[in-house]
Write a protein that holds these residues in place. Structure first.
Motif, PDB file in Angstrom:
ATOM      1  N   UNK A   1      11.623   4.252 -15.275  1.00 21.99           N
ATOM      2  CA  UNK A   1      11.373   2.938 -14.685  1.00 21.99           C
ATOM      3  C   UNK A   1       9.962   2.901 -14.131  1.00 21.99           C
ATOM      4  N   UNK A   2       9.402   1.710 -14.043  1.00 23.36           N
ATOM      5  CA  UNK A   2       8.154   1.512 -13.308  1.00 23.36           C
ATOM      6  C   UNK A   2       8.492   1.524 -11.831  1.00 23.36           C
ATOM      7  N   UNK A   3       7.775   2.345 -11.080  1.00 25.53           N
ATOM      8  CA  UNK A   3       8.041   2.532  -9.649  1.00 25.53           C
ATOM      9  C   UNK A   3       6.722   2.352  -8.910  1.00 25.53           C
ATOM     10  N   UNK A   4       6.615   1.288  -8.137  1.00 23.82           N
ATOM     11  CA  UNK A   4       5.386   0.991  -7.392  1.00 23.82           C
ATOM     12  C   UNK A   4       5.605   1.287  -5.917  1.00 23.82           C
ATOM     13  N   UNK A   5       4.697   2.070  -5.334  1.00 25.25           N
ATOM     14  CA  UNK A   5       4.810   2.473  -3.939  1.00 25.25           C
ATOM     15  C   UNK A   5       3.570   2.000  -3.180  1.00 25.25           C
ATOM     16  N   UNK A   6       3.802   1.232  -2.127  1.00 22.41           N
ATOM     17  CA  UNK A   6       2.712   0.636  -1.340  1.00 22.41           C
ATOM     18  C   UNK A   6       2.752   1.186   0.076  1.00 22.41           C
ATOM     19  N   UNK A   7       1.654   1.785   0.521  1.00 22.04           N
ATOM     20  CA  UNK A   7       1.609   2.381   1.855  1.00 22.04           C
ATOM     21  C   UNK A   7       0.626   1.639   2.750  1.00 22.04           C
ATOM     22  N   UNK A   8       1.088   1.373   3.980  1.00 22.22           N
ATOM     23  CA  UNK A   8       0.320   0.626   4.967  1.00 22.22           C
ATOM     24  C   UNK A   8       0.358   1.348   6.314  1.00 22.22           C
ATOM     25  N   UNK A   9      -0.424   0.845   7.254  1.00 22.42           N
ATOM     26  CA  UNK A   9      -0.526   1.461   8.575  1.00 22.42           C
ATOM     27  C   UNK A   9       0.543   0.907   9.513  1.00 22.42           C
ATOM     28  N   UNK A  10       1.372   1.779  10.110  1.00 24.82           N
ATOM     29  CA  UNK A  10       2.414   1.314  11.029  1.00 24.82           C
ATOM     30  C   UNK A  10       1.848   1.010  12.408  1.00 24.82           C
ATOM     31  N   UNK A  11       2.541   0.145  13.149  1.00 22.52           N
ATOM     32  CA  UNK A  11       2.203  -0.121  14.542  1.00 22.52           C
ATOM     33  C   UNK A  11       3.504  -0.351  15.311  1.00 22.52           C
ATOM     34  N   UNK A  12       3.473  -0.242  16.624  1.00 16.84           N
ATOM     35  CA  UNK A  12       4.682  -0.522  17.418  1.00 16.84           C
ATOM     36  C   UNK A  12       5.154  -1.966  17.325  1.00 16.84           C
TER      37      UNK A  12
END
Length: 406
Positions: A222-233
């Motif tokens: 399968x095509x698997x796209x992973x997007x990572x961002x910066x967490x905050x409270x």
């Protein structure tokens, strides 16, 4: 097909050099800082820009055509993607996995089970034996075409699954900026004046380049796209789900059951606390998942939207759980992950992640499947963002902001 070096030579307008793009110092957290960071490490980047130069997108061919980050405000604007500066600074290549970060990377599923691409046949599916294939980790993708607002990458490779079957795959990945008109049509809204925004889409075509059909018996990628961002409270992921679905609406036991002060299902919306302090992952299966996900950071006034293709009718999604499986084709359509300390106290980021998947590719030799994802960042005042969230998601943004602040 022209080589990447040819395109580097002829596309000076969109391939940045430090002298032309990074001639002043930028503070960490800005797009200019990240652009200078890659130039400092001699990592070639493709930069897509809007006509006014404010909406920008940074893509790295050597990282499989990965979108590393984006902004709505030019070099001085906020950088939205999470980047693993420490790992890149170290300059070492891991034989197991290179956690570079990035707003959207292309992978293939499933991760676990009898048809995994990340374990060898007969190996226990534990971290020590887990290895990311070079084709989605260390291989550089070729540039087929390039313009100010679009780049097309291609790659062909062989990869073997945990059932010891070797697959020949072709990938064609198109990354392009989305115009205001297309964005308005996509979301079904008139974009208000005074907001800043960037929207881009990736079209990810996976082709069977081999000589046998991909089926449930052979395993289906399968095509698997992973997007990572910066967490905050002050960040919450919110995902609409189908309230009429009679099966299990959510999988919240990837790393142990998620506690109720971090996960709420209410009135057709999944609310997931994102702070980078507690390791947890959730997923919505076919039937429960819709074609959209949001996250909102109330402190910075940023609304993020991911929209993606979900085919109509019965389809099979691959199961990414590690180890033995009762059903290798009962997987999730969309996942979200909040980083935090592992059992040993190690923290990779912190970051948070949203992942979307295509169905398993049931393809005859020569056939293709395409999975499309839109990533949208909108920054503005609370009233403007609340109107967008209400129209697009049917959700009260004040409720999103306050869900985990009690």
């Amino acid at each position: 097909m022209k080589s990447i070096n040819t395109f580097m030579a002829v596309a000076a307008a969109v391939i940045c050099s430090c002298t032309s793009c990074c001639n002043k110092e930028y503070k960490m957290g800005t797009y200019g800082y990240d652009l200078a960071f890659f130039e400092k490490h001699n990592i070639k980047v493709v930069e897509l820009k809007s006509g006014d130069g404010q909406s920008r997108l940074l893509v790295v061919p050597a990282y499989q055509g990965r979108v590393m980050t984006s902004t709505t405000g030019g070099n001085d604007g906020t950088s939205y993607g999470w980047i693993n500066y420490k790992f890149i600074d170290a300059g070492k290549v891991s034989p197991q996995f290179n956690p570079l970060g990035g707003e959207e990377r292309f992978w293939i599923g499933p991760e676990g089970g009898p048809f995994s691409w990340y374990f060898k046949k007969g190996d226990e599916q534990v971290y020590e034996n887990w290895k990311v294939p070079a084709a989605i980790d260390t291989d550089e993708y070729d540039i087929e075409s390039l313009s100010d607002d679009k780049v097309v990458f291609t790659r062909e490779f062989d990869v073997e699954n945990a059932s010891a079957l070797k697959f020949r795959m072709g990938v064609r990945r198109t990354v392009s900026l989305v115009s205001d008109a297309e964005l308005s049509s996509l979301l079904g809204i008139e974009l208000p004046e005074g907001i800043s925004k960037i929207a881009y889409k990736t079209e990810n075509e996976l082709s069977n380049k081999g000589d046998f059909e991909w089926t449930k018996e052979t395993g289906m990628p399968s095509v698997w796209l992973l997007s990572t961002f910066n967490p905050t409270p002050t960040t919450t992921v919110f995902i609409p789900y189908n309230q009429e679905f009679e099966g299990r609406r959510i999988n919240d036991e990837y790393f142990g059951k998620v506690p109720s002060d971090r996960l709420v299902l209410e009135d057709g919306i999944v609310y997931f606390k994102i702070d980078g302090e507690y390791r947890a992952k959730i997923g919505l299966p076919a039937g429960s998942a819709k074609d959209i996900c949001g996250s909102y950071d109330s402190a910075s006034g940023v609304l993020n939207i991911l929209k993606y293709t979900v085919p109509e009718g019965p389809v099979d999604y691959v199961n990414g759980q590690w180890g033995p499986q009762e059903d290798p084709f009962s997987g999730d359509v969309i996942n979200s992950y909040n980083d935090g300390p592992t059992e040993t106290g190690f923290v990779q980021g912190p970051f948070y992640e949203v992942e979307t998947s295509s169905p398993g590719a049931a393809l005859k030799a020569g056939e293709s499947l395409t999975h499309v994802q839109y990533t949208i960042h909108i920054q503005g005042d609370e009233k403007q963002l609340a109107k967008i969230a209400s129209t697009v998601f049917g959700v009260d943004l004040a409720k999103v902001a306050g869900m985990f602040s009690k």
